[in-house]
Enzyme design. Structure first.
Site, PDB file in Angstrom:
ATOM      1  N   LYS A 184      34.239  29.892  31.257  1.00 44.50           N
ATOM      2  CA  LYS A 184      34.487  28.829  32.237  1.00 44.50           C
ATOM      3  C   LYS A 184      34.363  29.491  33.599  1.00 44.50           C
ATOM      4  O   LYS A 184      35.309  30.071  34.127  1.00 44.50           O
ATOM      5  CB  LYS A 184      35.902  28.262  32.026  1.00 44.50           C
ATOM      6  N   GLU A 260      43.093  40.138  35.440  1.00 41.86           N
ATOM      7  CA  GLU A 260      42.745  40.900  36.649  1.00 41.86           C
ATOM      8  C   GLU A 260      42.989  39.958  37.824  1.00 41.86           C
ATOM      9  O   GLU A 260      42.255  38.981  38.014  1.00 41.86           O
ATOM     10  CB  GLU A 260      41.285  41.355  36.572  1.00 41.86           C
ATOM     11  N   CYS A 294      38.535  41.457  45.494  1.00 48.25           N
ATOM     12  CA  CYS A 294      39.962  41.670  45.214  1.00 48.25           C
ATOM     13  C   CYS A 294      40.409  43.062  45.632  1.00 48.25           C
ATOM     14  O   CYS A 294      41.584  43.300  45.851  1.00 48.25           O
ATOM     15  CB  CYS A 294      40.225  41.464  43.738  1.00 48.25           C
ATOM     16  N   GLU A 396      48.209  37.987  50.147  1.00 48.03           N
ATOM     17  CA  GLU A 396      46.754  38.154  50.068  1.00 48.03           C
ATOM     18  C   GLU A 396      46.067  37.034  50.860  1.00 48.03           C
ATOM     19  O   GLU A 396      46.346  35.857  50.646  1.00 48.03           O
ATOM     20  CB  GLU A 396      46.295  38.079  48.605  1.00 48.03           C
TER      21      GLU A 396
HETATM   22  P1  NAD Z   1      41.448  31.070  41.008  1.00 46.33           P
HETATM   23  O1  NAD Z   1      42.609  31.659  40.312  1.00 46.33           O
HETATM   24  O2  NAD Z   1      41.666  29.927  41.901  1.00 46.33           O
HETATM   25  O3  NAD Z   1      40.338  30.596  39.959  1.00 46.33           O
HETATM   26  C1  NAD Z   1      39.803  31.480  38.992  1.00 46.33           C
HETATM   27  C2  NAD Z   1      39.337  30.676  37.795  1.00 46.33           C
HETATM   28  O4  NAD Z   1      40.466  30.090  37.150  1.00 46.33           O
HETATM   29  C3  NAD Z   1      38.406  29.519  38.148  1.00 46.33           C
HETATM   30  O5  NAD Z   1      37.402  29.448  37.151  1.00 46.33           O
HETATM   31  C4  NAD Z   1      39.330  28.317  38.080  1.00 46.33           C
HETATM   32  O6  NAD Z   1      38.678  27.102  37.793  1.00 46.33           O
HETATM   33  C5  NAD Z   1      40.241  28.711  36.934  1.00 46.33           C
HETATM   34  N1  NAD Z   1      41.547  28.054  36.918  1.00 46.33           N
HETATM   35  C6  NAD Z   1      42.283  27.648  37.974  1.00 46.33           C
HETATM   36  N2  NAD Z   1      43.450  27.111  37.536  1.00 46.33           N
HETATM   37  C7  NAD Z   1      43.452  27.197  36.181  1.00 46.33           C
HETATM   38  C8  NAD Z   1      44.362  26.809  35.164  1.00 46.33           C
HETATM   39  N3  NAD Z   1      45.540  26.255  35.446  1.00 46.33           N
HETATM   40  N4  NAD Z   1      44.031  27.037  33.875  1.00 46.33           N
HETATM   41  C9  NAD Z   1      42.845  27.628  33.566  1.00 46.33           C
HETATM   42  N5  NAD Z   1      41.932  27.993  34.486  1.00 46.33           N
HETATM   43  C10 NAD Z   1      42.230  27.796  35.787  1.00 46.33           C
HETATM   44  O7  NAD Z   1      40.766  32.284  41.776  1.00 46.33           O
HETATM   45  P2  NAD Z   1      39.567  32.224  42.785  1.00 46.33           P
HETATM   46  O8  NAD Z   1      40.038  31.537  44.030  1.00 46.33           O
HETATM   47  O9  NAD Z   1      38.372  31.721  42.075  1.00 46.33           O
HETATM   48  O10 NAD Z   1      39.321  33.786  43.094  1.00 46.33           O
HETATM   49  C11 NAD Z   1      39.985  34.497  44.099  1.00 46.33           C
HETATM   50  C12 NAD Z   1      41.169  35.260  43.525  1.00 46.33           C
HETATM   51  O11 NAD Z   1      40.739  36.086  42.454  1.00 46.33           O
HETATM   52  C13 NAD Z   1      41.804  36.205  44.523  1.00 46.33           C
HETATM   53  O12 NAD Z   1      43.193  36.153  44.378  1.00 46.33           O
HETATM   54  C14 NAD Z   1      41.294  37.572  44.088  1.00 46.33           C
HETATM   55  O13 NAD Z   1      42.101  38.660  44.465  1.00 46.33           O
HETATM   56  C15 NAD Z   1      41.251  37.406  42.614  1.00 46.33           C
HETATM   57  N6  NAD Z   1      40.327  38.364  41.993  1.00 46.33           N
HETATM   58  C16 NAD Z   1      40.830  39.416  41.293  1.00 46.33           C
HETATM   59  C17 NAD Z   1      39.969  40.360  40.741  1.00 46.33           C
HETATM   60  C18 NAD Z   1      40.456  41.555  39.965  1.00 46.33           C
HETATM   61  O14 NAD Z   1      39.630  42.232  39.356  1.00 46.33           O
HETATM   62  N7  NAD Z   1      41.735  41.877  39.981  1.00 46.33           N
HETATM   63  C19 NAD Z   1      38.595  40.196  40.888  1.00 46.33           C
HETATM   64  C20 NAD Z   1      38.126  39.110  41.619  1.00 46.33           C
HETATM   65  C21 NAD Z   1      39.002  38.180  42.170  1.00 46.33           C
HETATM   66  O1  6OD Z   2      33.898  46.531  39.427  1.00 46.75           O
HETATM   67  C1  6OD Z   2      34.535  45.897  38.575  1.00 46.75           C
HETATM   68  O2  6OD Z   2      34.421  46.132  37.353  1.00 46.75           O
HETATM   69  C2  6OD Z   2      35.463  44.847  38.986  1.00 46.75           C
HETATM   70  N1  6OD Z   2      36.163  44.249  38.018  1.00 46.75           N
HETATM   71  C3  6OD Z   2      35.565  44.536  40.299  1.00 46.75           C
HETATM   72  C4  6OD Z   2      36.429  43.546  40.797  1.00 46.75           C
HETATM   73  C5  6OD Z   2      36.280  43.118  42.068  1.00 46.75           C
HETATM   74  C6  6OD Z   2      37.104  42.091  42.620  1.00 46.75           C
HETATM   75  O3  6OD Z   2      36.727  41.229  43.370  1.00 46.75           O
END
Ligand code: NAD
Ligand code: 6OD
Length: 492
Positions: A184, A260, A294, A396
């Protein structure tokens, strides 16, 4: 080339059991650079998510589940070949969906997607398992050894910031271990996950092994997938708050999760650093992908002796970044992903002002005098002067913004860097490697870089502590998450 064509005829469909499938409803895929609609996306309803999970289950029990590890690995290499063959299409789709600069998608997102398949294809072939020779109470011998089995159907839920990179980072090891997946992707960035279906088909991976359902989170495809009783595990990347909601929806069916999540990452700059390399490195760490990684550094702690010169130099760097059309090779900074996300980032720009920040540069919206004024751009922004308890230092923001604070001692810098509920990444900048090791080991995070940032080796553990996640992926950690280990004990 159905999806590529589909993409340009402005329709992105679900992909279920090897077939592109429309939805009963659609939603708009918006170009963040100018706010125009670039495609209509089929939203999967609960029944279609059910069908996708059913197809994945059947496929896991079918040919895919029976293939030798060597053959599975060979097909994953073919997926990588098929991605590379469509390199330009993937770049174009990723740039249109995210607004990221074409130079970034070409050097990071798409090459990493291919690498994700190649690395996990190779790793799964080499992964050994533990075995023990055991002495029994009556003096006989027993042999214990573990075998690796797939989990079954894995639900993969991913965000919009590095859509293809992060999706394939999970899909590749899941498939390598013999699972099937229902993915998804983010509602903001549906294109490359759909395009990937073509690469999967070309690699002769059977229908049902890779399924894509489009939609939103709560009350839509994301929630239908995470609470589905026939999904064996959920792997999720996204906001910490979303992780908490998903934890609730998976709880009744008790399944493994890998999360993550967000970060509020610190960088510590010592006076003995290589100044120019540090300024360049931290400019990337703050502003890459318009700060929507992130791992980006939103809190910089700089030793007082070089504080003023460092702030001045990072200001010069920030002001030299070229905000432009995503498709322009000269562009360094694209827009934020959506109007809603821009509202969030701008609300922090306003809050920083209310919390008493000094604006070193930025803090607003750039104007272009063309269609980009309808896009979601913000200025790269640097603040100083906030207290450590300010919300802008604690929460954040996920935009091209950082706060820089001075420190006087190593202990103070470590304490400030660790004073957060997140714990994803940190970076340390010093020419004293002894100090580099010492400080790195005190960081309460999943990954610490010394004199670099976002330098990745896909065999290493990746994940966060606290609000930044649960579990580790990467290398053997991914293989272990995406498989069940069955220990066999034989009395000899
Ligand atoms: P988000 O949590 O809003 O959405 C991520 C995904 O989850 C989307 O596909 C969304 O449709 C889905 N989703 C939302 N609510 C849901 C629910 N209740 N049940 C199931 N699925 C649901 O995140 P975003 O805004 O797309 O991305 C930004 C965030 O992601 C930031 O906080 C960033 O730090 C984090 N992020 C973390 C990493 C990591 O590796 N730690 C990597 C990239 C992004
Ligand atoms: O490099 C990766 O494997 C990874 N998970 C990066 C995440 C980046 C966050 O936005």
């Amino acid at each position: 080339m159905a999806v590529v064509l589909g993409y340009f005829v402005k329709s992105i469909q679900n992909y279920i059991d090897g077939r592109f499938t429309p939805g009963k409803t659609e939603f708009a895929d918006v170009n963040p650079a100018d706010g125009t609609t670039i495609a209509q996306v089929a939203e999967a309803d609960a029944q279609q998510v059910d069908e996708a999970v059913y197809a994945a289950r059947q496929a896991q029990h079918g040919e895919w589940g029976c293939l030798s590890v060597r053959e599975r690995a060979a097909r994953l290499h073919r997926v990588a070949d098929a991605i590379e063959k469509r390199f330009a299409c993937f770049v174009q789709a990723e740039v249109a969906d995210t607004g990221k600069p074409v130079s970034l998608a070409s050097r990071l997102d798409v090459p990493r997607a291919a690498a994700n398949f190649r690395v996990f294809a190779d790793l799964v072939k080499m992964a050994g398992l533990e075995s023990f020779q055991t002495e029994t109470a009556d003096g006989a011998q027993a042999l214990n050894y573990a075998v690796r089995k797939p989990l079954g159907v894995v639900g993969v839920i991913t965000p919009w910031n590095l859509p293809l990179l992060l999706l394939t980072w999970k899909v590749a090891p899941a498939l390598a271990c013999g699972n099937t997946v229902v993915v998804k992707p983010s509602e903001e960035t549906p294109a490359t996950a759909t395009l990937l279906a073509e690469a999967i088909e070309e690699a002769e991976i059977p229908g049902g092994v890779y399924n894509v359902v489009h939609g939103f989170g709560p009350g839509s495809a994301g929630e239908f997938l995470s609470q589905h009783p026939d999904v064996n595990a959920i792997t999720f990347t996204g906001e910490s708050r979303t992780g908490a909601a998903i934890m609730k929806s998976v709880a009744p069916t008790v399944k493994p999760i890998s999360f993550e999540l967000g970060g509020k990452n610190a960088a510590i700059v010592f006076a003995d650093c290589n100044f120019d390399e540090t300024v360049k490195g931290l400019s990337d760490a703050v502003f890459l992908n318009t700060g929507q990684v992130c791992l980006c550094s939103e809190r910089l702690y700089v030793e007082r002796k070089i504080f003023d010169s460092f702030v001045d130099a990072l200001k010069v760097q920030a002001e030299s970044l070229h905000a432009g059309w995503p498709g322009d090779e000269k562009t360094d900074l694209g827009p934020l992903i959506s109007a809603q996300h821009r509202e969030k980032v701008l609300s922090y720009y306003k809050l920083a002002h209310e919390e008493g920040a000094t604006v070193v540069t930025g803090g607003g919206i750039p104007t272009f005098g063309d269609a980009r004024d309808r896009g979601f751009y913000v200025q790269p922004t640097i603040y100083t002067g906030l207290s450590e308890s300010a919300r802008c230092v604690k929460e954040e923001i996920f935009g091209p913004v950082c706060h820089i604070a001075p420190f006087d001692s190593e202990e103070e810098a470590v304490a400030k860097a660790n004073d957060t509920r997140y714990g994803l990444a940190a970076s340390i900048w010093t020419s004293n490697l002894k100090r580099g090791h010492r400080v790195a080991q005190q960081m309460n995070v999943g990954i610490t870089w010394v004199n670099c940032w976002f330098l990745r080796d896909l065999r290493t553990p990746f994940g966060g502590v606290g609000l930044s996640g649960i579990g580790r992926e990467g290398g053997i950690h991914s293989l272990n998450f995406y498989s069940e280990l069955n220990n066999i004990c034989i009395r000899l």
